[in-house]
Design a protein around this motif. Structure first.
Motif, PDB file in Angstrom:
ATOM      1  N   VAL B 578     -22.311 -29.324 -46.897  1.00 24.27           N
ATOM      2  CA  VAL B 578     -21.712 -28.105 -46.194  1.00 24.27           C
ATOM      3  C   VAL B 578     -22.700 -27.063 -46.094  1.00 24.27           C
ATOM      4  CG1 VAL B 578     -20.047 -26.574 -46.593  1.00 24.27           C
ATOM      5  CG2 VAL B 578     -19.635 -29.045 -47.397  1.00 24.27           C
ATOM      6  N   LYS B 579     -22.725 -26.497 -44.918  1.00 20.51           N
ATOM      7  CA  LYS B 579     -23.509 -25.316 -44.583  1.00 20.51           C
ATOM      8  C   LYS B 579     -22.589 -24.237 -44.458  1.00 20.51           C
ATOM      9  CE  LYS B 579     -27.279 -27.560 -42.471  1.00 20.51           C
ATOM     10  NZ  LYS B 579     -26.808 -28.351 -41.347  1.00 20.51           N
ATOM     11  N   TYR B 580     -22.924 -22.961 -45.411  1.00 18.04           N
ATOM     12  CA  TYR B 580     -22.232 -21.876 -45.045  1.00 18.04           C
ATOM     13  C   TYR B 580     -22.191 -21.001 -43.672  1.00 18.04           C
ATOM     14  CZ  TYR B 580     -22.217 -16.623 -45.504  1.00 18.04           C
ATOM     15  OH  TYR B 580     -22.116 -15.464 -45.171  1.00 18.04           O
ATOM     16  N   ALA B 581     -21.169 -20.627 -43.173  1.00 19.07           N
ATOM     17  CA  ALA B 581     -21.323 -19.947 -42.016  1.00 19.07           C
ATOM     18  C   ALA B 581     -21.119 -18.341 -42.292  1.00 19.07           C
ATOM     19  CB  ALA B 581     -20.263 -20.556 -40.762  1.00 19.07           C
ATOM     20  N   PRO B 582     -21.609 -17.374 -41.561  1.00 22.49           N
ATOM     21  CA  PRO B 582     -21.365 -16.125 -41.903  1.00 22.49           C
ATOM     22  C   PRO B 582     -19.581 -15.977 -41.569  1.00 22.49           C
ATOM     23  CG  PRO B 582     -23.115 -16.338 -40.425  1.00 22.49           C
ATOM     24  CD  PRO B 582     -22.580 -17.506 -40.665  1.00 22.49           C
ATOM     25  N   VAL B 583     -19.057 -14.891 -42.257  1.00 26.97           N
ATOM     26  CA  VAL B 583     -17.759 -14.548 -42.132  1.00 26.97           C
ATOM     27  C   VAL B 583     -17.689 -13.104 -41.694  1.00 26.97           C
ATOM     28  CG1 VAL B 583     -15.369 -14.056 -43.378  1.00 26.97           C
ATOM     29  CG2 VAL B 583     -17.036 -16.147 -44.091  1.00 26.97           C
TER      30      VAL B 583
END
Lengths: 336, 678
Positions: B578-583
């Protein structure tokens, strides 16, 4: 004893009477009766608060406290009881009827055998065993020969095992009769000890169907191999596994038995809910089997255990007929 | 093996309470299948472990009991009676590998009659029917020693000679029970006279030379036959005649002792025949050993036992335990195995005997330091668990259906199964073929629930199917009607979209996205209409409405939907990192459009155009509603679509959003001739 003391004990007695009568009420009518007797405007406890005016100033606080305690205690008991006896006033609270059913999606269930399997797996994984899948469409070498089961052994009879018609290569297969068939494959796949391996799944025996027999059943098998893995380790592993599954208050009994692939062999019985039941077979792996798995039996030794999951699920959930497990009636499945 | 404890007690030199005897039996390789108080003891039904034929006689059981209770076995009288003459009887063994030893004793002056009451009692308790004194003696000594034997009427044997040889082509042997045996049974070993076969060796005597009321001369055979050969012959008879085998063959198949016990048994039988039938021995019995059986020898240091059992066992304990069971043990740990212990083929069996004598329950349970291993569940299993939980969370019930089905069911969608999937020996026609789809079982379970009044179903199964050998993990499900609790606000039956949503949720809960492409089901497929299930570009399964003609569920008042997914194809897509995407911390702006387009224009096409023209601030495109009605031009529908815009770095102005929406509307009109609903 002062007048005030007498008054306080009278209040406390009235409070106790109220609690007793409320507890004894078995219907909405009786409960309402108790409310009228103690808590209504003319009720015994309410009257005490009216008499508060006659109590001398310094004592007022003590008497008032006693009245409040009696009233609050009785009211709380009455409220709690009301839910039990039901039939109280029907109320629409702030525009919604709390008694209407919640909108539910419904709860799914894992099959009881899956639940038991997952429990067994998690205990053994915690002890360092690795779970892998192994074929149920097997060959005779892995199901029999490699496990020290000679070709004249009765379990190899076509009365007891299912065989397939020959495939394109002319080879017939056997539907594994036990998950023990995984042993050689596991040793070959994992390599040299230490090995802690397990598998689980469906097995086949040519049985007639009745309340306790089904030609298809589920097993779990595990092996543990290292330099000095012993019968004592086997026993401890089984204690750990079975107490985790069935609770700490069980007793185990180890009986000598015979499996071609273990010596010493032990059948294990467990005293569960007051009854002894046969639960699994186990033992120390035969030198021939280790050798077939590419492991030197002079250097290494190991234990093996195999357990039927259907019977275990039946005992655990009190299921009386094995056929329920494969009928998939929603009334059955949604209980677990 | 059935017996009464009082009989067993007769062979022990110390009285042991019957209850204690029965309780000790499991430690002696005996499973107590049933027990009943009879008289002053217990009548027990014992299952002797298949590797312990030495316990198929009461003396073998007594030997174990004596070892466990530290007393001695009383051996009954086996004094060979004096011979009246020196008549020789000839025995010839043509197959030394199949018959290692054959002894024959000739008796004269036999008076056939009933056996004594005490013998009849023991036989009856053991489940054997008394016949006459000679037959009863052979049976009695068999259950006493474990050594089977056979009595011939000597007058009926030709040539006063025994030849142990295979049945020849053209010969037949008429047995006491069953149909005649001939060479098509695989030329089994026979006990023959000078002319013809008289008994199927180790299994059953022939009709022509059995003892009867008029018999006066008896030939007693006590022999050793090869277990594997006897088993093969029993199997041949059983396969051809439906039943076969005998109390004798049961023991020979498992292995008798050609030395000590055989000797004891023949002397014992000879002495009983002389004592109970008034006969005399015509001469010294003939004893032909065609192939000697030597005892096995192993070295078993106490350290080896201690290592295997996991507790320190003193050398004296090892020696004592083994000696009690009849082994000879030297001071330097060399163990000679008595030949009645046919199961001892490795030193580990000796260790097992020591452990039995100590008592399994007296061995401490102990996890000793060992090298650690990492416990783990394999990926395929983790995938199954994840999808299982996903469906269960959606209210579905997990089922388990039969992996074997009838040829008709197996063929109905997938054509005739290849031979490799067909059982050679099915027990019933209903369970004859390994399944290639989970649908049949799920449909059967659906049918069962519908018959029992279920208003709807949500059933799934995860298991192997066998279209690809050795089996492929598969997930399938069936849904229809209004399953689960009633929704009083408006219960809607399961349809394609609810099933599609369930699959999407289940996969998303397992960390995967699925998509769907329309497919045209081939004729004869279980599906009437539906879609393929894709992960990325990989097709992993299908979902759709089932064809009510082929996938029939009787009395179902609703449409049936189903899906099936190949988990082997899913597995590589499972557990991607899982890669974090900016919020974005800034609010989103949503606009709803009612897009009127021709019915054949799909939502996917509209979505594609919207995304392509909505600009880089367009975050989500969602279907809010579908409307079909008279207010719309014929052949058109209205799709209400919500566009959500967002910028990661600032709040969008109303003008920006409006400009983007206008671009979308323009493009929809240009590409799809779609307009906004007035």
């Amino acid at each position: 004893m002062s007048n005030t003391d007498e008054l306080v004990s009278a209040i406390q007695a009235a409070g106790a009477d109220a609690l007793r009568d409320i507890a004894a009420a078995t219907s909405a009518e009786q409960l309402e009766q108790a409310r009228i007797q103690y808590l209504a405007k003319e009720g015994v406890i309410t009257k005490f608060s009216k008499s508060l005016g006659t109590v001398p100033g310094p004592e007022k606080k003590r008497v008032g406290q006693a009245v409040n305690d009696a009233k609050n205690g009785a009211q709380a008991a009455w409220d709690a009881k009301k839910a039990d006896v039901g039939g109280g006033e029907k109320k629409i609270v702030a525009g919604f009827d709390v008694s209407m059913p919640g909108l539910r999606r419904g709860v799914g269930r894992r099959h009881p055998i899956t639940q038991v399997l997952d429990e067994v797996k998690s205990v053994l994984i915690g002890m360092g065993f690795r779970y892998d899948d192994y074929p149920e469409y097997e060959d005779e070498f892995h199901n029999f020969d490699s496990l020290n089961t000679p070709d004249w052994h009765p379990s190899r009879d076509s009365h007891d095992s299912y065989y397939t018609k020959p495939d394109a290569k002319g080879e017939a297969h056997v539907l594994r009769t036990h998950t023990t068939a995984f042993q050689i494959r596991a040793m070959k796949a994992i390599g040299q000890p230490p090995i802690r391996a397990m598998t689980a799944g469906r097995c086949y025996r040519r049985d007639d169907i009745d309340a306790t027999h089904y030609p298809i059943f589920n097993q779990i098998d595990a092996i543990c191999i290292d330099r000095d893995v012993s019968f004592a380790d086997l026993k401890q592993t089984l204690y750990t596994l079975l107490t985790a599954l069935l609770g700490d208050d069980i007793q185990l009994r180890f009986r000598p038995s015979y499996f071609p692939f273990t010596t010493p062999s032990a059948e294990v019985d467990v005293l569960y809910r007051g009854k002894w039941m046969e639960i699994l077979g186990s033992g120390m792996m035969r030198p021939e089997v280790l050798r077939n798995g590419g492991i030197d039996p002079e250097q290494f030794q190991g234990f093996a255990l195999g357990m039927g999951l259907d019977r275990l699920a039946m005992r655990k959930f009190g299921i009386d007929d094995i056929r329920h497990l494969y009928e998939n009636d929603e009334q059955f499945l949604s209980q677990f | 093996m059935n017996l009464h404890t009082s009989w067993l007690q007769q062979y022990l030199d110390r009285p042991i309470p019957p209850r204690e005897l029965v309780d000790a039996m499991p430690r002696a390789a005996l499973e107590v299948e049933a027990e009943e108080v009879v008289g002053d003891g217990y009548q027990v039904e014992l299952k002797v472990l298949p590797n312990r034929p030495d316990c198929l006689g009461v003396l073998g059981i007594a030997r174990e009991m004596a070892a466990l209770f530290s007393c001695n076995v009383i051996w009954p009288s086996d004094q060979l009676p004096p011979a009246a003459g020196d008549e020789k009887f000839s025995v010839q063994i043509d197959e030394p590998d199949l018959c290692r030893r054959f002894t024959a004793a000739v008796f004269r002056g036999v008076k056939i009659g009933p056996s004594p009451a005490w013998m009849q009692t023991v036989l009856t308790q053991a489940g054997l029917r008394p016949i006459n004194n000679v037959v009863d003696i052979t049976n009695f000594v068999m259950i006493e020693t474990g050594q089977p034997m056979h009595a011939f009427d000597l007058a009926k044997l030709a040539g006063r000679k025994i030849v142990v040889r295979k049945l020849r082509d053209g010969e037949t042997l008429d047995l006491l029970v069953g149909k005649p045996i001939d060479s098509t049974y695989g030329n089994p070993l026979c006990v023959c006279d000078a002319e013809k076969p008289q008994a199927l060796a180790g299994i059953m005597g022939g009709k022509s030379a059995g003892t009867e009321a008029t018999t006066t001369e008896v030939l007693l055979e006590v022999a050793y036959f090869d277990p594997v050969h006897v088993r093969k012959n029993v199997k041949a008879v059983r396969n051809r005649q439906g039943s076969g085998g005998s109390d004798s063959s049961y023991r020979f198949e498992r292995g008798v002792d050609p030395n000590q016990m055989l000797d004891f048994a023949r002397r014992r039988a000879c002495s009983l025949i002389v004592e109970l039938t008034g006969a005399t021995l015509a001469g010294p019995p003939t004893d032909v050993i065609a192939k000697p059986t030597n005892p096995r020898i192993f070295t078993l240091p106490a350290a080896r036992v201690s290592r295997l059992i996991g507790t320190t066992i003193e050398p004296a304990v090892v020696r004592e335990s083994l000696t009690k069971l009849g082994y000879q043990v030297t001071d330097n740990d060399v163990v000679t195995v008595p030949t009645y212990r046919v199961d001892v083929n490795d030193a580990v069996v000796l260790a097992e005997d020591v452990a039995r004598m100590i008592g399994y329950d007296n061995i401490a349970a102990e996890l000793r330091p060992a090298r650690a291993t990492r416990g783990a569940d394999c990926k395929a299993s983790r995938l199954r668990t994840a999808l299982n939980r996903g469906l269960v969370n959606a209210g579905w019930l997990e089922t388990k259906n039969d992996p074997l089905e009838s040829l008709a069911l197996a063929s109905r969608w997938l054509g005739e199964p290849p031979p490799a999937l067909q059982l050679n020996n099915p027990a019933t026609a209903e369970m004859a073929v390994l399944r290639r789809t989970l649908l049949n079982g799920l449909l059967a379970s659906t049918q069962r629930n519908v018959f029992r009044g279920a208003p709807g179903v949500r059933l799934f199964e995860i298991d192997r199917t066998f279209a690809t050998l050795p089996g492929i993990w598969t997930l399938a499900g069936i849904a229809g009607g209004v399953p689960g609790p009633m929704n009083w606000r408006g219960a809607t039956p399961v349809d394609f979209y609810t099933l599609k949503g369930t699959i999407e949720d289940a996969f998303e809960s397992a960390g995967m996205r699925v998509s769907f492409l329309p497919i045209d089901p081939k004729p004869g497929s279980p599906m009437r209409a539906g879609a393929s299930i894709q992960i990325g570009s990989e097709r992993v399964g299908w979902v759709g409405e089932l064809d009510s003609a082929t996938a029939k569920v009787d009395r179902a008042a609703f449409k049936i939907f189903g899906f099936e997914i190949n988990l082997a194809a899913v597995e590589p897509r499972f557990e991607q990192p899982v890669k974090y995407a900016p919020v974005s911390r800034f609010p989103a702006s949503a606009r709803d459009l009612a897009v009127v387009a021709k019915t054949e224009i799909t939502f996917a096409e509209i979505e594609r155009v919207v995304r392509a023209s909505g600009g880089d601030k367009l975050e989500r495109v969602e279907l809010v509603d579908e409307f079909v009605g008279k207010q719309l031009p014929t052949g058109h529908r209205s799709l209400a679509i919500r566009l959500t815009f967002r910028d990661p770095g600032r709040t969008l102005t109303a003008e920006e959003v409006t400009a983007s929406v206008e671009a979308v509307v323009k493009q929809l009109s240009a590409e799809l001739a779609a307009s906004l609903r007035a």
